[in-house]
Design a protein around this motif. Structure first.
Motif, PDB file in Angstrom:
ATOM      1  N   ALA B 119     -21.687  -1.601  11.609  1.00  0.00           N
ATOM      2  CA  ALA B 119     -21.756  -2.874  11.592  1.00  0.00           C
ATOM      3  C   ALA B 119     -21.435  -3.119   9.794  1.00  0.00           C
ATOM      4  N   GLU B 120     -20.829  -4.009   9.633  1.00  0.00           N
ATOM      5  CA  GLU B 120     -20.802  -4.548   8.080  1.00  0.00           C
ATOM      6  C   GLU B 120     -21.379  -5.659   8.026  1.00  0.00           C
ATOM      7  N   LEU B 121     -22.064  -6.015   6.943  1.00  0.00           N
ATOM      8  CA  LEU B 121     -22.491  -7.470   6.745  1.00  0.00           C
ATOM      9  C   LEU B 121     -21.638  -8.338   5.790  1.00  0.00           C
ATOM     10  N   VAL B 122     -21.169  -9.147   6.298  1.00  0.00           N
ATOM     11  CA  VAL B 122     -19.973 -10.041   5.584  1.00  0.00           C
ATOM     12  C   VAL B 122     -20.941 -11.252   4.977  1.00  0.00           C
ATOM     13  N   ARG B 123     -20.935 -11.252   3.595  1.00  0.00           N
ATOM     14  CA  ARG B 123     -21.385 -12.334   2.827  1.00  0.00           C
ATOM     15  C   ARG B 123     -20.534 -13.449   2.275  1.00  0.00           C
ATOM     16  N   ALA B 124     -20.021 -14.315   3.056  1.00  0.00           N
ATOM     17  CA  ALA B 124     -18.926 -15.164   2.698  1.00  0.00           C
ATOM     18  C   ALA B 124     -19.780 -16.558   2.475  1.00  0.00           C
ATOM     19  N   GLY B 125     -19.023 -17.238   1.369  1.00  0.00           N
ATOM     20  CA  GLY B 125     -19.507 -18.616   1.196  1.00  0.00           C
ATOM     21  C   GLY B 125     -20.818 -18.544   0.740  1.00  0.00           C
ATOM     22  N   GLY B 126     -21.324 -17.690   0.154  1.00  0.00           N
ATOM     23  CA  GLY B 126     -22.613 -17.796  -0.689  1.00  0.00           C
ATOM     24  C   GLY B 126     -23.778 -17.965   0.567  1.00  0.00           C
ATOM     25  N   ALA B 127     -23.553 -17.591   1.570  1.00  0.00           N
ATOM     26  CA  ALA B 127     -24.524 -17.693   2.733  1.00  0.00           C
ATOM     27  C   ALA B 127     -25.734 -17.127   2.386  1.00  0.00           C
ATOM     28  N   SER B 128     -27.026 -17.181   2.563  1.00  0.00           N
ATOM     29  CA  SER B 128     -28.291 -16.348   2.073  1.00  0.00           C
ATOM     30  C   SER B 128     -28.465 -15.283   3.184  1.00  0.00           C
ATOM     31  N   TYR B 129     -27.892 -15.495   4.405  1.00  0.00           N
ATOM     32  CA  TYR B 129     -28.147 -14.538   5.381  1.00  0.00           C
ATOM     33  C   TYR B 129     -26.674 -13.995   6.078  1.00  0.00           C
ATOM     34  N   PRO B 130     -26.351 -12.917   5.585  1.00  0.00           N
ATOM     35  CA  PRO B 130     -24.795 -12.423   6.131  1.00  0.00           C
ATOM     36  C   PRO B 130     -24.501 -12.651   7.396  1.00  0.00           C
ATOM     37  N   THR B 131     -23.259 -12.381   7.951  1.00  0.00           N
ATOM     38  CA  THR B 131     -22.939 -12.479   9.146  1.00  0.00           C
ATOM     39  C   THR B 131     -22.395 -10.851   9.561  1.00  0.00           C
ATOM     40  N   ILE B 132     -22.854 -10.587  10.839  1.00  0.00           N
ATOM     41  CA  ILE B 132     -22.594  -9.078  11.145  1.00  0.00           C
ATOM     42  C   ILE B 132     -21.345  -9.012  11.541  1.00  0.00           C
ATOM     43  N   ARG B 133     -20.413  -8.262  11.256  1.00  0.00           N
ATOM     44  CA  ARG B 133     -19.097  -7.800  11.817  1.00  0.00           C
ATOM     45  C   ARG B 133     -19.029  -6.356  12.151  1.00  0.00           C
ATOM     46  N   VAL B 134     -18.566  -6.138  13.431  1.00  0.00           N
ATOM     47  CA  VAL B 134     -18.484  -4.770  13.978  1.00  0.00           C
ATOM     48  C   VAL B 134     -16.941  -4.672  14.425  1.00  0.00           C
ATOM     49  N   ARG B 135     -16.186  -3.955  13.540  1.00  0.00           N
ATOM     50  CA  ARG B 135     -14.535  -3.766  13.709  1.00  0.00           C
ATOM     51  C   ARG B 135     -14.175  -5.328  13.673  1.00  0.00           C
ATOM     52  N   ASN B 136     -13.644  -5.820  14.640  1.00  0.00           N
ATOM     53  CA  ASN B 136     -12.926  -7.262  14.472  1.00  0.00           C
ATOM     54  C   ASN B 136     -13.807  -8.419  15.190  1.00  0.00           C
ATOM     55  N   VAL B 137     -14.865  -7.973  15.399  1.00  0.00           N
ATOM     56  CA  VAL B 137     -15.888  -8.730  16.369  1.00  0.00           C
ATOM     57  C   VAL B 137     -17.015  -9.205  15.353  1.00  0.00           C
ATOM     58  N   TYR B 138     -16.948 -10.772  14.957  1.00  0.00           N
ATOM     59  CA  TYR B 138     -17.976 -11.392  14.360  1.00  0.00           C
ATOM     60  C   TYR B 138     -19.028 -11.610  15.334  1.00  0.00           C
ATOM     61  N   VAL B 139     -20.345 -11.436  14.999  1.00  0.00           N
ATOM     62  CA  VAL B 139     -21.281 -11.683  15.842  1.00  0.00           C
ATOM     63  C   VAL B 139     -22.427 -12.962  15.296  1.00  0.00           C
ATOM     64  N   LEU B 140     -21.695 -14.001  15.834  1.00  0.00           N
ATOM     65  CA  LEU B 140     -22.621 -15.255  15.382  1.00  0.00           C
ATOM     66  C   LEU B 140     -23.903 -15.514  16.336  1.00  0.00           C
TER      67      LEU B 140
END
Lengths: 237, 237
Positions: B119-140
């Protein structure tokens, strides 16, 4: 408990041109009938995609497809269902006669009478046009008013089971009670317990939902949850 | 055109306890971004069901899951994603530290920091908690307000394509023009033409939708449709 799946077929839903009204309607009605919906897929008007989804139908007691049964080039649901079961298509003489009554006799309209070999025509509730069923798959139209009419005609023949339900609204943060709820869930195997955090509500930050076919088991679990959380109120259903 | 799939994970949707708000939101936003949504599945909080659906992710450019990432016993999305890719789970130290800041340190809460290895932690748009991405899957997450916040932070990084669209409202019965529309669709390969009968509308009985990445191709097809049907009006979009 009988199980079901819904397959909503329609590129117009995936592209956001039209909101899906059939999925929510069937979801609510199946619940009210005591049928456990396990899966709802919204897919493209594509023969392979339809075939793949419909081929899973043996996993469920009932499958309902909506859409893709009109006269136009993108109406390919019957092809998809036929492919799922390795059936060929045949022009059904009864459907052809019904369409002819409405003056629908050209090649495009005959698509509506060209159904999988093995399709049954279900005439329920005195409907003038039958619903096509292939094994346990009911092939419903896409127009919401027609879907509702056809489903209500079929509903009395679908076996269900009465469910008892309750909701506990609580002030707690889900993260503070998650461990205790997990233990409670394990201790009440006959009750389906769900936990849903809410944001921005006036009084509660958590809804715990409980469902069971057994009323006494439900009441015991509600008592257990109520002893665990800071209760705002308990609702039936 | 980039493609996408949405996987809505939540028994509460299938049982009709809560209406799905995330699917319709993401559907509209993906369209606006010019990303082609090919599939939307609503499935149970079940590791195998999640794994099976996520394992299809290689067919799409982007996959978005919603729900099942909280601290409770039925939050199993990370397990399902890990199983889909044959990954193990690991406790992520960065996520654990973030949760600890909010006082979330018990075993149930650590589930939220236990993510697929890879899993990668995507920190976009200054969010305080990252979004988890696994390959091309964004886990919301499942909570609609959070899904919207996280998706909007990701949106600028998602490649899209501008689409041009039009709708022709017509008085015709679909069955009377279906054959001619099929021929028109075949003659305009760069344009996606859909035909939707309407019931109970005041003036029109048919909506023909047209979409294309090529504005001139779209206009030619709109002219073709307009010559074929009894037009009430033509709208952009």
């Amino acid at each position: 408990m009988a199980t079901a799946a819904i397959v909503v077929i329609g590129r117009e839903i995936l592209t956001g041109k039209f909101a899906d009204e059939n999925g929510p309607y069937l979801t609510q009605r199946l619940r009210a009938l005591g049928i456990d919906l396990r899966r709802l897929a919204i897919i493209d008007d594509d023969v392979d995609a339809i075939a793949e989804e419909v081929a899973r139908s043996a996993q469920h007691d009932h499958v309902f497809t909506t859409g893709g049964v009109g006269p136009t080039h993108d109406d390919v649901t019957f092809e998809g269902v036929a492919q799922a079961f390795g059936m060929s298509l045949r022009l059904d003489p009864d459907l052809r006669a019904l369409l002819a009554k409405h003056g629908l006799v050209d090649e495009a309209n005959l698509r509506m009478a060209t159904v999988p070999d093995g399709a049954e025509l279900v005439r329920a509730g005195g409907a003038s046009y039958p619903t096509i069923r292939v094994r346990n798959v009911y092939v419903l139209p896409g127009i919401p008013a027609l879907v509702q009419q056809k489903f209500e005609a079929l509903a009395p023949s679908l076996p269900g089971k009465t469910l008892h339900a309750a909701r506990v609204y609580a002030r707690d943060r889900e993260s503070d009670v998650a461990g205790a709820l997990a233990a409670l869930d394990a201790a009440h195997p006959a009750v389906d317990i769900g936990s849903y955090p809410r944001w921005g509500e006036a009084e509660h930050r958590l809804i715990v939902t409980l469902e069971s076919g057994d009323r006494a088991a439900l009441e015991a679990a509600v008592a257990g949850v109520s002893g665990l959380v800071d209760v705002v109120r308990v609702d039936a259903g």
